[in-house]
Write an enzyme that holds these catalytic residues in place. Structure first.
Site, PDB file in Angstrom:
ATOM      1  N   ASP A  52       2.755  -7.116  11.113  1.00  0.00           N
ATOM      2  CA  ASP A  52       3.740  -6.092  10.279  1.00  0.00           C
ATOM      3  C   ASP A  52       4.506  -7.130   9.286  1.00  0.00           C
ATOM      4  O   ASP A  52       4.148  -8.177   9.219  1.00  0.00           O
ATOM      5  CB  ASP A  52       4.316  -5.186  11.085  1.00  0.00           C
ATOM      6  CG  ASP A  52       4.890  -3.902  10.371  1.00  0.00           C
ATOM      7  OD1 ASP A  52       5.510  -4.129   9.291  1.00  0.00           O
ATOM      8  OD2 ASP A  52       4.537  -2.798  10.733  1.00  0.00           O
ATOM      9  N   ASN A  76      -1.876   6.961   3.772  1.00  0.00           N
ATOM     10  CA  ASN A  76      -1.142   7.856   3.221  1.00  0.00           C
ATOM     11  C   ASN A  76      -1.422   8.266   2.100  1.00  0.00           C
ATOM     12  O   ASN A  76      -0.689   8.983   0.888  1.00  0.00           O
ATOM     13  CB  ASN A  76       0.526   7.616   3.114  1.00  0.00           C
ATOM     14  CG  ASN A  76       1.003   7.033   4.363  1.00  0.00           C
ATOM     15  OD1 ASN A  76       0.540   7.474   5.457  1.00  0.00           O
ATOM     16  ND2 ASN A  76       2.079   6.341   4.191  1.00  0.00           N
ATOM     17  N   SER A  83       2.431   5.003   9.256  1.00  0.00           N
ATOM     18  CA  SER A  83       2.690   4.073   9.907  1.00  0.00           C
ATOM     19  C   SER A  83       3.450   4.357  10.982  1.00  0.00           C
ATOM     20  O   SER A  83       3.666   3.485  12.015  1.00  0.00           O
ATOM     21  CB  SER A  83       3.657   3.182   8.808  1.00  0.00           C
ATOM     22  OG  SER A  83       3.231   2.273   7.960  1.00  0.00           O
TER      23      SER A  83
END
Ligand SMILES: *[C@@H]1O[C@H](CO)[C@@H](O)[C@H](O)[C@H]1NC(C)=O
Ligand SMILES: *[C@@H]1O[C@H](CO)[C@@H](O)[C@H](O)[C@H]1NC(C)=O
Ligand SMILES: *[C@@H]1O[C@H](CO)[C@@H](O)[C@H](O)[C@H]1NC(C)=O
Ligand SMILES: *[C@@H]1O[C@H](CO)[C@@H](O)[C@H](O)[C@H]1NC(C)=O
Length: 500
Positions: free
Chosen positions: A244, A370, A438
């Protein structure tokens, strides 16, 4: 201009369809090649330029691009020999030394050469790769060389949160941070099962420990008044690698259990907040699914440079090395990679590095992304059909599939991903609410960690773990367009009934 056909999405998907845990095959031209004749296939790479220093010039009919090349498993020769054969001066090679196992402030070990020092970078122990900025015609010259398992244009990746959804909230003044899980202890028993119940939880944790949809009773989804039931071990000792933006490791909620172990940038801070939020949903005392895990931060992106494909491969490679070292230690409890990052179309380099990870016995949870479309068009989630990684979509507090969530057969499971409160990067007690797949991915990461403690036989078996997690999940609860889907699954930790 001929294109590199094996890079096209459709071909990758077709090639991978029938291959479980085997390397995708290359086009027939390279399959018929042998080591003996491959010298003749190399084109001299001509002029090469520094990675990322030049963008593609659209007026050039033979434009430069950044490429990422991955060596085939049976190419074990030293880099020098491989590059000599390509006509590169081996002095031009920069070895990436981003692992924090090395000394970050130490000088990287490369020499300036006749090429720019950044023109070629080699990296990886478990999967050997290099990146290079070169002309499209030079890439075509490399295409099909048997030393290479794949060659593709480098692609930037995205964090899988909805950018406008970030709401920084006031830190909760009432939480008792120093007492660990014991501070939350309220043990309940039912049907021979024992659990700890937390009363000041975010909604997503209640949903993960409930058989039925949440009755909000007028509460906001961001209220911290929900109940969470979890098992006492809470993932104790499991290593979770968070790929990340870095992690605010000083956050009090992470209780010193989070450490950075890799950075692509030399810096280890989280200047985005995304990594800290995801780490919190996995591991934070009040916001985390598995409140006792070890978090290992792998920083692959930051707010100014974004996330490039090279960082993903190098970062996961470092996690595999750490996992392999940890495997033989007596306190090893299993490893999970949590990756709330992706792009479209599916990237061969994602497939290859995650395949290495699952072959080494690491469990992997990824975000379905998304774009409100077919998840099979996205990397790395599409590969959940070929290798045992778990691709996670997002649902809201009403068990409705989030309108932004990708969907379809490449989504293995859904988890809460709307109005998720977790730790943030603003300060040592900061919290924020975010939306995105996420936020759903780390929920499943936490459930895997929890199950690793309870099921030691699954420790190094990601395929069996995936089956186990999907087997425990709830069927017939996820709604889309007000219709309940019979096939889509909702993540569930399996305690009977609903917490009250
Ligand atoms: C890293 O290396 C530099 C110089 O090579 C040294 O000054 C520094 O103390 C080292 N840091 C750590 C944490 O070992
Ligand atoms: C860099 O080049 C110098 C001179 O050729 C050599 O002595 C040194 O070992 C090289 N360093 C590395 C890291 O290759
Ligand atoms: C952290 O930031 C939040 C949000 O701005 C604020 O409510 C809180 O008081 C801050 N805490 C500290 C210790 O600065
Ligand atoms: C780890 O342990 C296994 C058997 O327990 C052994 O075969 C293997 O060589 C060990 N690996 C390392 C890196 O020590």
């Amino acid at each position: 201009m001929k294109t590199l056909t094996f890079l096209s999405t459709t071909l990758i998907i077709t090639i991978l369809q029938s291959t479980v845990l085997t390397a995708p095959t290359l086009p027939s031209s390279s399959l018929s090649s042998t080591k003996q004749n491959h010298k003749r296939q190399w084109h001299h790479p001509g002029s090469i330029r520094p990675i990322t220093a030049h963008s593609t010039d659209s007026t050039d009919d033979d434009p430069y691009h950044d490429y990422i090349a991955i060596l085939s498993d049976d190419e074990t020769r030293p880099w020098g020999e491989i590059f000599d054969e390509m006509g590169f001066s081996t002095k031009g090679i920069k070895k990436m030394t981003h692992s924090l196992g090395v000394n970050l402030s130490g000088k990287p070990s490369y020499n300036m050469t006749s090429y720019d020092m950044n023109s070629i970078k080699t990296f990886g122990k478990n999967l050997r790769a290099f990146t290079i900025n070169m002309r499209e015609s030079d890439a075509e010259g490399m295409d099909g060389n048997p030393s290479l398992a794949s060659l593709e244009k480098m692609k930037m990746r995205e964090w899988a949160f909805v950018p406008g959804s970030v709401k920084v909230l006031p830190s909760s003044p009432t939480v008792r941070r120093r007492r660990g899980v014991a501070g939350l202890r309220l043990t309940k028993r039912q049907d021979d099962m024992t659990w700890i119940q937390q009363g000041n939880a975010p909604w997503n944790l209640q949903r993960l420990s409930s058989e039925h949809k949440i009755d909000a009773k007028g509460r906001q989804p961001t209220d911290l008044t929900y109940n969470y039931r979890f098992d006492e071990a809470a993932g104790k000792g499991v290593d979770v690698y968070v790929v990340d933006s870095g992690i605010n490791v000083d956050h009090l909620e992470l209780q010193g259990r989070a450490r950075m172990m890799f950075s692509y940038f030399g810096k280890v801070n989280d200047d985005v907040g995304h990594g800290t939020h995801c780490a919190g949903t996995i591991a934070a005392l009040h916001y985390g699914v598995a409140k006792n895990v070890n978090i290992w931060g792998i920083k692959v992106g930051d707010s100014t440079s974004g996330i490039n494909g090279e960082a993903i491969v190098a970062g996961i490679d470092a996690a595999i090395s750490r996992h392999n070292q940890r495997k033989n230690q007596t306190d090893f409890m299993g490893s999970v990679i949590s990756m709330s990052i992706g792009t479209a179309p599916p990237q061969q380099s994602d497939f290859m590095i995650l395949k290495k990870a699952v072959e080494a016995g690491m469990h992997v949870s990824v975000a379905a992304m998304n774009s409100a479309t077919d998840a099979c068009n996205f990397s790395p989630g599409a590969f959940s059909q070929q290798i045992p990684i778990i691709n996670v979509g997002a649902a809201d507090i009403d068990d409705t599939r989030a309108p932004f969530s990708n969907f379809g057969k490449c989504v293995d499971i859904y988890a809460p991903g709307v109005s998720i409160v977790s730790t943030f990067n603003n300060n040592a007690t900061g919290i924020a609410s975010l939306d995105g797949t996420s936020m759903a991915c780390p929920a499943v990461t936490g459930i895997i960690a929890d199950e690793l403690v309870k099921n030691p036989k699954l420790r190094l078996d990601p395929a069996a773990m995936k089956k186990h997690i999907l087997g425990k999940a709830l069927k017939g609860v996820i709604k889309a367009d007000n219709v309940i889907s019979s096939s889509e699954l909702m993540a569930y930790n399996g305690f009977p009934g609903d917490p009250a």
